[in-house]
Design a protein around this motif. Structure first.
Motif, short mmCIF file in Angstrom:
data_model
loop_
_atom_site.label_atom_id
_atom_site.label_comp_id
_atom_site.label_asym_id
_atom_site.label_seq_id
_atom_site.Cartn_x
_atom_site.Cartn_y
_atom_site.Cartn_z
N ALA A 111 0.75 -1.27 -0.02
CA ALA A 111 -0.14 0.11 -0.10
C ALA A 111 0.68 1.11 -0.05
O ALA A 111 0.47 2.30 -0.10
N GLY A 112 2.20 1.08 0.03
CA GLY A 112 2.95 2.26 0.31
C GLY A 112 3.15 2.86 1.39
O GLY A 112 3.72 3.87 1.50
N ALA A 113 2.65 2.18 2.42
CA ALA A 113 2.84 2.70 3.77
C ALA A 113 4.20 1.99 4.37
O ALA A 113 4.19 1.21 5.26
N TYR A 114 5.34 2.61 4.05
CA TYR A 114 6.59 2.14 4.37
C TYR A 114 6.96 2.17 5.92
O TYR A 114 7.32 1.10 6.37
N THR A 115 6.39 3.32 6.33
CA THR A 115 6.71 3.42 7.78
C THR A 115 6.20 2.38 8.65
O THR A 115 6.71 2.06 9.61
N MET A 116 4.69 2.21 8.27
CA MET A 116 4.04 0.94 9.20
C MET A 116 4.70 -0.30 8.80
O MET A 116 4.35 -0.93 9.78
N ALA A 117 5.12 -0.67 7.54
CA ALA A 117 5.79 -1.80 7.35
C ALA A 117 6.85 -2.15 8.44
O ALA A 117 7.14 -3.14 9.24
N MET A 130 10.06 10.13 15.32
CA MET A 130 10.04 11.18 14.30
C MET A 130 11.56 11.46 14.21
O MET A 130 12.27 12.57 14.90
N SER A 131 12.41 10.59 13.61
CA SER A 131 13.73 10.67 13.58
C SER A 131 14.20 11.62 12.40
O SER A 131 15.49 12.03 12.36
N GLY A 132 13.49 12.07 11.54
CA GLY A 132 13.95 13.07 10.61
C GLY A 132 14.51 12.31 9.35
O GLY A 132 14.75 12.88 8.13
N ARG A 133 14.54 10.74 9.40
CA ARG A 133 15.11 10.12 8.37
C ARG A 133 13.91 9.66 7.60
O ARG A 133 13.09 9.04 7.92
N PRO A 134 13.84 9.87 6.25
CA PRO A 134 12.71 9.44 5.35
C PRO A 134 12.67 7.97 5.27
O PRO A 134 13.75 7.17 5.10
N VAL A 135 11.53 7.15 5.25
CA VAL A 135 11.52 5.72 5.26
C VAL A 135 11.14 5.54 3.88
O VAL A 135 9.97 5.87 3.36
N GLY A 136 11.80 4.69 3.00
CA GLY A 136 11.55 4.32 1.42
C GLY A 136 11.11 3.05 1.40
O GLY A 136 11.11 2.20 2.12
N ARG A 137 10.68 2.72 0.13
CA ARG A 137 10.34 1.34 -0.27
C ARG A 137 11.45 0.48 0.00
O ARG A 137 11.21 -0.78 0.49
N GLU A 138 12.66 0.69 -0.34
CA GLU A 138 13.80 -0.39 -0.09
C GLU A 138 13.92 -0.44 1.12
O GLU A 138 14.40 -1.94 1.64
N ASP A 139 14.02 0.51 2.15
CA ASP A 139 13.91 0.09 3.47
C ASP A 139 13.05 -1.01 3.99
O ASP A 139 13.16 -1.88 4.76
N ALA A 140 11.72 -0.78 3.67
CA ALA A 140 10.71 -1.48 4.03
C ALA A 140 10.84 -2.87 3.36
O ALA A 140 10.44 -4.08 3.90
N GLU A 141 11.31 -2.99 1.95
CA GLU A 141 11.46 -4.34 1.67
C GLU A 141 12.54 -5.02 2.01
O GLU A 141 12.35 -6.37 2.33
N ASP A 142 13.65 -4.46 2.38
CA ASP A 142 14.87 -5.26 2.89
C ASP A 142 14.44 -5.45 4.75
O ASP A 142 14.85 -6.61 4.78
N ALA A 143 13.64 -4.89 5.26
CA ALA A 143 13.40 -5.14 6.48
C ALA A 143 12.38 -6.52 6.54
O ALA A 143 12.54 -7.32 7.49
N ILE A 144 11.57 -6.42 5.36
CA ILE A 144 10.58 -7.70 5.46
C ILE A 144 11.29 -8.74 4.83
O ILE A 144 11.14 -10.10 5.33
N ALA A 145 12.30 -8.88 3.91
CA ALA A 145 13.15 -9.77 3.59
C ALA A 145 13.64 -10.39 4.73
O ALA A 145 14.20 -11.67 4.75
N LEU A 146 14.45 -9.54 5.49
CA LEU A 146 15.29 -9.96 6.74
C LEU A 146 14.31 -10.64 7.81
O LEU A 146 15.00 -11.71 8.43
#
Length: 340
Positions: free
Chosen positions: A62-68, A124-140
């Motif tokens: 859904a593109g909700a990378y932060t929630m992922a 609110m760390s100030g660091r944007p969360v992208g799709r690659e971050d979410a994909e890597d997190a789920i794969a790991l």
């Protein structure tokens, strides 16, 4: 109809709002969940953890990378709880997983990275969360679940078929009992150093075994043969003191043995904050290679001694000379009798 529940998101241009809904032409849609390109978790993975992973994947779609990432962090907490590690912050729970030999090496590093990613997503760390971050997190996260719930049990079945002696990583009594003893960091240290040792199981009951002296009675072995490892500070520097469970560390003698002017014993809260142990009865000198070790001279009089494997319910019997050699210890009289 197969009965499969699908979560769809429409694609293409929006329909004319003036048209009657019954007259609208079929509109293409994309399957948001389940992700057809992602394999489902193994049935061996507990259902509540599989659901958490599925929610993370749905958020990714859904593109909700932060929630992922938040879901992946929740998954980590669930994994630790499923392994019996609760009531502590996640970073300490992951350290406990590493100490117990449940995760190690690169996988342990991955788990720590997942924790940090989850923290960044939850604040609110100030660091944007992208799709690659979410994909890597789920794969790991998938790799972690496979390791804990699929490959470990499959490996243990393989070991049983081989008679319990694969690459020296399990005890020789496994062939007799049909049980596989999971290797701890202390056992790995002994194995890699080619030091002979014998693992001994015991039933850990916190109501009966509250100290190393209690453990000697539980196992039915001489108290002087069961050793305890204590963290002390000599002139501000951490040192491991190893002595019979029946003796008390003489801090003045320990300071002299280390060439220092003063020593004090570290409290367990201080030790735990430094990540060295979770409980005094399972602290092992074999898993502290970066600290100097002093062994009480009385230990050398024993034909064999018992040191903790780093896990409740399992002791390791080694020769005193081997223990001294593998830890690089010096020996000195550092105790008085009547310890606790």
């Amino acid at each position: 109809m197969c009965g499969q529940v699908l979560l769809l998101v429409p694609t293409g241009p929006d329909p004319d709002p003036d048209l009657d809904p019954d007259d609208l032409p079929p509109r293409p849609a994309r399957v948001l969940w389940p992700d057809a390109g992602r394999r489902p978790p193994s049935p061996a993975v507990p259902a509540h953890l599989s659901r958490e992973l599925a929610e993370a994947a749905a958020c990714l779609g859904a593109g909700a990378y932060t929630m992922a990432l938040v879901n992946v962090r929740r998954l980590l907490e669930g994994v630790c709880a499923d392994q019996g590690i609760t009531g502590v912050p996640l970073y300490r729970a992951l350290r406990a997983m590493r100490r117990r030999g449940l995760i190690e090496g690169r996988l342990a590093d991955w788990a720590e990275e997942l924790r940090e990613l989850g923290n960044e997503a939850a604040h609110m760390s100030g660091r944007p969360v992208g799709r690659e971050d979410a994909e890597d997190a789920i794969a790991l996260a998938e790799a972690l679940l496979d390791h804990l719930y699929v490959f470990r049990s499959r490996y243990e079945e393989f070991v049983k078929r081989r008679g319990g002696t694969v690459s020296g990583r399990v005890s020789r009594d496994a062939a007799k009992t049909g049980m596989v003893i999971r290797e701890t960091p202390a056992m790995k240290t002994l194995r890699k150093s080619r030091v002979p040792f014998t693992p001994h199981r015991y039933e850990h009951d916190p109501a009966r075994v509250r100290s190393r002296k209690d453990l000697a009675a539980e196992m039915g072995v001489p108290r002087d043969s069961v050793l305890k490892a204590v963290i002390a500070h000599v002139d501000g520097r951490p040192v491991v003191a190893v002595a019979p469970a029946s003796a008390e560390i003489d801090v003045a003698a320990l300071a002299r043995a280390c060439g220092g002017s003063g020593a004090r014993l570290a409290g367990m809260a201080e030790v735990s904050r430094l990540g060295w142990a979770t409980a005094s009865e399972v602290m092992t000198p074999l898993a502290l290679p970066y600290l100097p070790v002093v062994v009480d001279v009385a230990v050398t009089a024993q034909p064999g001694v018992y040191v903790s494997s780093g896990r409740h319910g399992l002791e390791l019997e080694v020769a005193p000379a081997d223990l001294i050699t593998i830890t690089g210890a010096v020996t000195a009289p550092i105790t008085v009798r009547g310890g606790t």
